[in-house]
Design a protein around this motif. Structure first.
Motif, PDB file in Angstrom:
ATOM      1  N   SER A  79       2.071  -6.563  -9.309  1.00 38.54           N
ATOM      2  CA  SER A  79       0.893  -7.234  -8.768  1.00 38.54           C
ATOM      3  C   SER A  79       0.630  -8.513  -9.551  1.00 38.54           C
ATOM      4  CB  SER A  79      -0.318  -6.311  -8.869  1.00 38.54           C
ATOM      5  OG  SER A  79      -1.511  -7.026  -8.607  1.00 38.54           O
ATOM      6  N   ARG A  86       3.341  -2.296  -7.657  1.00 40.23           N
ATOM      7  CA  ARG A  86       3.014  -1.697  -6.367  1.00 40.23           C
ATOM      8  C   ARG A  86       4.320  -1.163  -5.790  1.00 40.23           C
ATOM      9  NH1 ARG A  86       0.461  -6.655  -3.498  1.00 40.23           N
ATOM     10  NH2 ARG A  86       2.061  -7.674  -4.755  1.00 40.23           N
ATOM     11  N   ASN A 105      -0.671   0.901  -3.678  1.00 37.99           N
ATOM     12  CA  ASN A 105      -1.164  -0.455  -3.884  1.00 37.99           C
ATOM     13  C   ASN A 105      -2.454  -0.338  -4.687  1.00 37.99           C
ATOM     14  OD1 ASN A 105      -1.946  -3.130  -3.778  1.00 37.99           O
ATOM     15  ND2 ASN A 105      -1.420  -3.396  -1.625  1.00 37.99           N
TER      16      ASN A 105
END
Length: 267
Positions: A79, A86, A105
């Motif tokens: 990320s 993620r 996520n």
């Protein structure tokens, strides 16, 4: 004969004060890095930098007999905000699971079944196969989710049966949504290789023990290609997770969105 004069008390105290830090430090570890930096180095051994994919084969054993097998492909992308990975996990085998997906996520973890075209929220602690949980197959940076402290420098027999000089780190979760409340991690004192880990629940119950072994060269450095996971209560219940086909690749941002899951196709 000359008279022997006593050693001055003040000088003696100064001498003892000077030697005390040395005495306390011996035989303590003398690396100048912080404990958190050691954990970051161990993360870098497990995970290549940037986006990549890896094939995982999970095999479950009960009392020495194979009882289940699963094959996954994990797509990982860090990320830009947190630096944490993620993940999109694609189920390949067995045939009944082919095409199913898991998406992580941030703190959200979703499971998608193409037969129902529905995605449901799941927990990283939930068992995937044998001793491997959903969170175990995801790529993670432990230094992002845990605060590390050094317990000590200890001899440790690794997963290959070799005696190693190791650093024992205790990791405490920084948030409640991580897979384990506490982890005891042993890393090689020479090259930061993760050697063994014990995973605990919020009630401080041992859930599983993992050995990181069969180090092989992948994406520019030596990394563990196999993790042996042993149940915390039943040592005869073992899951072996083998990694292969680790490749640096672009993982599109669209793949990491829940709305995209019905449109994802095997690559």
């Amino acid at each position: 004969m000359s008279e022997r004069r006593p050693f001055p008390r003040r000088a003696l105290l100064r001498c003892c004060a000077a030697l005390l830090p040395v005495a306390l430090a011996w035989p303590a570890w003398s690396d100048e890095r912080s404990v958190q930096q050691i954990l970051q180095a161990a993360d870098a051994v497990r995970n290549p930098p940037g986006s990549f994919s890896v094939r995982l084969q999970l095999t479950e054993y009960r009392q020495g007999r194979q009882s289940a097998n699963s094959v996954l492909i994990v797509y990982a992308r860090p990320s830009p905000d947190s630096g944490q990975y993620r993940n999109l996990v694609q189920f390949v085998a067995p045939a009944r699971d082919a095409g199913k997906l898991m998406l992580r996520n941030g703190a959200d973890l979703w499971f998608y079944d193409p037969s129902s075209r529905a995605s449901v929220r799941i927990s990283p602690q939930q068992r995937l196969l044998g001793q491997a949980s959903n969170g175990d197959v995801m790529t993670t940076q432990l230094a992002r989710d845990y605060r590390a402290e050094l317990i000590g420098r200890e001899p440790l027999k690794d997963g290959e049966g070799v005696q190693r000089d190791s650093l024992h780190l205790r990791l405490s979760a920084l948030r409640e949504d991580v897979s384990y409340a506490r982890v005891d991690l042993w890393v090689d004192a020479v090259d930061d290789r993760p050697l063994m880990a014990r995973y605990y629940s919020a009630e401080d119950r041992l859930l599983k023990t993992a050995y990181f072994r069969r180090y092989e060269t992948a994406l520019g450095r030596t990394r563990p290609s196999e993790t042996v996971i042993i149940d915390g209560l039943d040592s005869g219940w073992v899951t072996v997770m083998r990694s292969s086909e680790q490749v640096l690749r672009e993982v599109p941002e669209a793949w990491l969105q829940r709305d995209y899951l019905p449109r994802f196709r095997a690559q």
